[in-house]
Design a protein around this motif. Structure first.
Motif, short mmCIF file in Angstrom:
data_model
loop_
_atom_site.label_atom_id
_atom_site.label_comp_id
_atom_site.label_asym_id
_atom_site.label_seq_id
_atom_site.Cartn_x
_atom_site.Cartn_y
_atom_site.Cartn_z
N UNK A 93 53.15 -59.37 7.18
CA UNK A 93 52.96 -58.59 5.94
C UNK A 93 51.65 -58.90 5.24
N UNK A 94 51.07 -60.05 5.57
CA UNK A 94 49.80 -60.45 4.97
C UNK A 94 48.63 -60.27 5.93
N UNK A 95 48.93 -59.80 7.14
CA UNK A 95 47.89 -59.77 8.17
C UNK A 95 47.02 -58.53 8.07
N UNK A 96 45.73 -58.73 8.35
CA UNK A 96 44.80 -57.62 8.52
C UNK A 96 44.10 -57.86 9.86
N UNK B 28 51.60 -53.66 13.90
CA UNK B 28 52.32 -53.12 12.74
C UNK B 28 51.90 -53.83 11.45
N UNK B 29 50.59 -53.85 11.24
CA UNK B 29 50.05 -54.46 10.02
C UNK B 29 48.80 -53.68 9.64
N UNK B 30 48.23 -53.98 8.49
CA UNK B 30 46.98 -53.32 8.10
C UNK B 30 45.92 -53.59 9.15
N UNK B 31 45.12 -52.56 9.47
CA UNK B 31 44.14 -52.69 10.54
C UNK B 31 42.83 -52.01 10.14
N UNK C 192 44.97 -63.88 2.79
CA UNK C 192 45.57 -63.05 3.84
C UNK C 192 45.22 -63.63 5.21
#
Lengths: 357, 253
Positions: free
Chosen positions: B44-47, B63-66, B88
């Motif tokens: 949930x904190x990953x980019x 399935x995380x911000x990219x 993050x």
């Protein structure tokens, strides 16, 4: 608030910080080194971040990453450095993340020289990066205006999700003038719908990306970008019309060159000659509407640039054949004198007009 | 999970179908990274940063911000993100053409600054996406579409060993080379990835896991032959192991 005597490069930094920019990524290059120097000194004081990148290529990609998080971020560079940044600028435009790029241009091509020059008009307004994109380009002519345009650039970048450039040269970056850095009430634009800050498990992933493998998807994206550029053209053109009443010759000049031209106009008007100036403040979008407001008395237009002639293309398009468009320029770091402009304009008033360049 | 369920898709990956060729080991590596992010409660904190190459569309898979980066620039993009969001988790996923060739400068300087990021470096000794051209990591004698007579040392130098090189940089915190050519090594790979992300969580600095991977299509082999080829040819030149573990060397605090 009182005015303070400041150097152009400091005005760039202080105005950005006042606009809420707390992140700077850059690489040294003359004649803008005082900008990163100022930022490296000031950022730690406000809990901000200064990173000296290993190259302009890295710097602009750091900007791309930082901008992707929705953070106000900027870099500053000069001609060959801005050339290296074009890759990143294209990605930033294509992915629609906001940031501010300061370009303190110097003479070229190649390593050129470090003296004031306006030979990067094409680089700024056409872009050296690949693809169908534009970015707003602001051209201040004095340090107070530079301060205000720096701050505006951050808002415009956020509003349109675009890179925005402030274009100056060594004259503006190195000179000192009294300036009031106004506390800036930035528009608070919600970036949560696209910024990569971690999903926190509360939303679907945000993806910042310029890749569209399928033709239809890329065409749709490019049309979307183009609509945005049309909106910017409709809303953001800016210019100053100076002494244009009854004018027979209109000199068009921007940035540092316009300071000399303004003196020339004043001197010629003192002689009773009917001369005025259009000073584009936005170079993209080019203020072609300025030319539609000119009086019927106008017989010819002059483009006065510190280059061999680049903005003249946009002036010709804006003139739409209504007047001949002549050119006067100095280059290599040489700056035309007021007398040179006056002499050229006197000749034009006598009918000696070259439409050749 | 129902009692009868012993294996399922990790929620670290989206439902999107992979774009990788059948037999390619990118899928295994994706899954390992995703599982680690879930297990460490970091998803949930990953980019993540997708690079240019076969894994360019990784932004659709994790399935995380990219964010998608230009060729080789992922460590610079990661730097920009991490300096804005230091709490993050930021990782890049890069191939050998991307990292060892065009992006050699960016990765060296990110390591030098000890950026607190994790780099997943997938080395398959070839440019896969563009159709099997020679990479800086291509082995001597290896035939590719741009070394059709086999890579010659006299013309191109020796293959670049990235882990060994980065391990010499003071800022590098953790550098390990692993492989995914059999289940035992897949498990070791997961451990290495986990350690890298744990170090990032502990703000230990720059971490990179180099993962030897196959490109059966680019190499012109069956998937199984490719796994054997990796073991027999790549591992002797690219020895597996921990090249740098500053946390262990300095004693965990």
């Amino acid at each position: 608030m009182t005015k303070k005597l400041m150097k152009g490069a400091e005005v760039i930094g202080a105005s950005a910080i006042a606009a809420g920019c707390k992140h700077f990524f850059g690489y040294p290059i003359t004649p803008q080194n005082e900008v990163p120097e100022y930022m490296s000194k000031e950022m730690p004081k406000i809990g901000g971040v200064y990173v000296q990148a290993e190259s302009e290529v890295a710097a602009v990609n750091m900007i791309y990453g930082a901008a992707g998080t929705g953070t106000r971020v900027m870099t500053s560079s000069s001609s060959p450095g801005i050339a290296l940044m074009q890759e990143g600028l294209s990605y930033i435009a294509g992915s629609e993340v906001p940031c501010v790029i300061v370009s303190v241009s110097r003479g070229g091509p190649g390593l050129g020289g470090i003296l004031p020059s306006q030979s990067d008009y094409y680089q700024a307004t056409r872009g050296g990066g690949n693809g169908d994109y534009f970015m707003p380009v602001y051209a201040p002519a004095n340090l107070q205006e530079m301060s205000e345009l720096m701050q505006k650039a951050f808002d415009i970048a956020d509003q349109y999700r675009t890179p925005a450039m402030v274009l100056a040269d060594g004259m503006l970056a190195q000179m000192m003038e009294p300036v009031e850095i106004k506390p800036y009430d930035s528009k608070n634009i919600d970036k949560s719908s696209w910024a990569t800050t971690g999903t926190k498990g509360k939303r679907k992933p945000n993806i910042i990306n310029s890749l569209r493998i399928k033709a239809d998807a890329l065409e749709e994206h490019n049309r979307h970008l183009n609509e945005k550029y049309c909106t910017i053209r409709d809303n953001e053109k800016d210019y100053e019309a100076y002494q244009t009443e009854q004018a027979e010759v209109i000199v068009t000049a921007y940035g540092s060159a316009s300071r000399v031209v303004r003196n020339a106009i004043d001197n010629l008007r003192d002689e009773g000659l009917k001369v005025g100036m259009i000073r584009p403040i936005t170079l993209w979008p080019f203020p072609d509407n300025a030319f539609d407001e000119l009086p019927d008395t106008v017989k010819a237009v002059l483009s006065a640039e510190l280059s061999c002639g680049q903005m003249i293309d946009d002036i010709r398009i804006a003139a739409r054949g209504r007047w001949p468009v002549d050119f006067y320029g100095r280059t290599g770091g040489n700056i035309f004198s007021s007398e040179e402009i006056e002499e050229k304009v006197r000749a034009m008033l006598k009918g000696v007009i070259s439409n050749a360049r | 999970m129902p009692d009868s369920m012993i294996f399922q898709r990790t929620k670290g990956l989206t439902d999107a179908e992979f774009t990788y060729c059948p037999g390619c080991t990118h899928g295994i590596i994706h899954r390992l990274v995703a599982e680690v992010l879930v297990e460490l409660n970091q998803l949930e904190d990953a980019i993540g940063i997708a690079s240019v190459g076969c894994s360019v569309m990784a932004y659709d898979f994790f399935n995380c911000d990219m964010q998608q980066a230009a060729h080789g620039r992922a460590p610079a993009v990661a730097t920009g993100i991490k300096r804005c969001l230091p709490n993050n988790i930021v990782f890049t996923y890069q191939g050998d053409g991307d990292l060892a060739s065009i992006g050699a400068g960016e990765v060296v300087h990110a390591a030098h600054r000890s950026e607190n990021i994790t780099i997943i470096f997938v080395n398959n000794a070839i440019y896969g996406m563009t159709g099997g051209q020679m990479a800086p990591t291509t082995l001597i004698g290896q035939k590719t579409t741009t070394s059709p007579y086999g890579r010659k040392k006299e013309e191109t130098g020796d293959p670049i060993r990235v882990s060994e090189m980065l391990a010499t940089i003071p800022g590098a915190t953790y550098i390990e080379r692993v492989s995914v050519h059999n289940p035992a090594h897949v498990r070791k790979t997961k451990k290495a990835i986990k350690k890298a992300f744990q170090y990032q969580q502990e703000k230990r600095g720059f971490t990179m896991v180099e993962i030897l991977s196959t490109c059966n299509v680019g190499w012109g082999m069956s998937p199984l032959d490719a796994l054997d080829w990796l073991e027999e040819n790549m591992i002797p030149y690219y020895p597996l192991g921990v090249y740098k573990d500053k946390v262990k060397e300095e004693g965990r605090q």
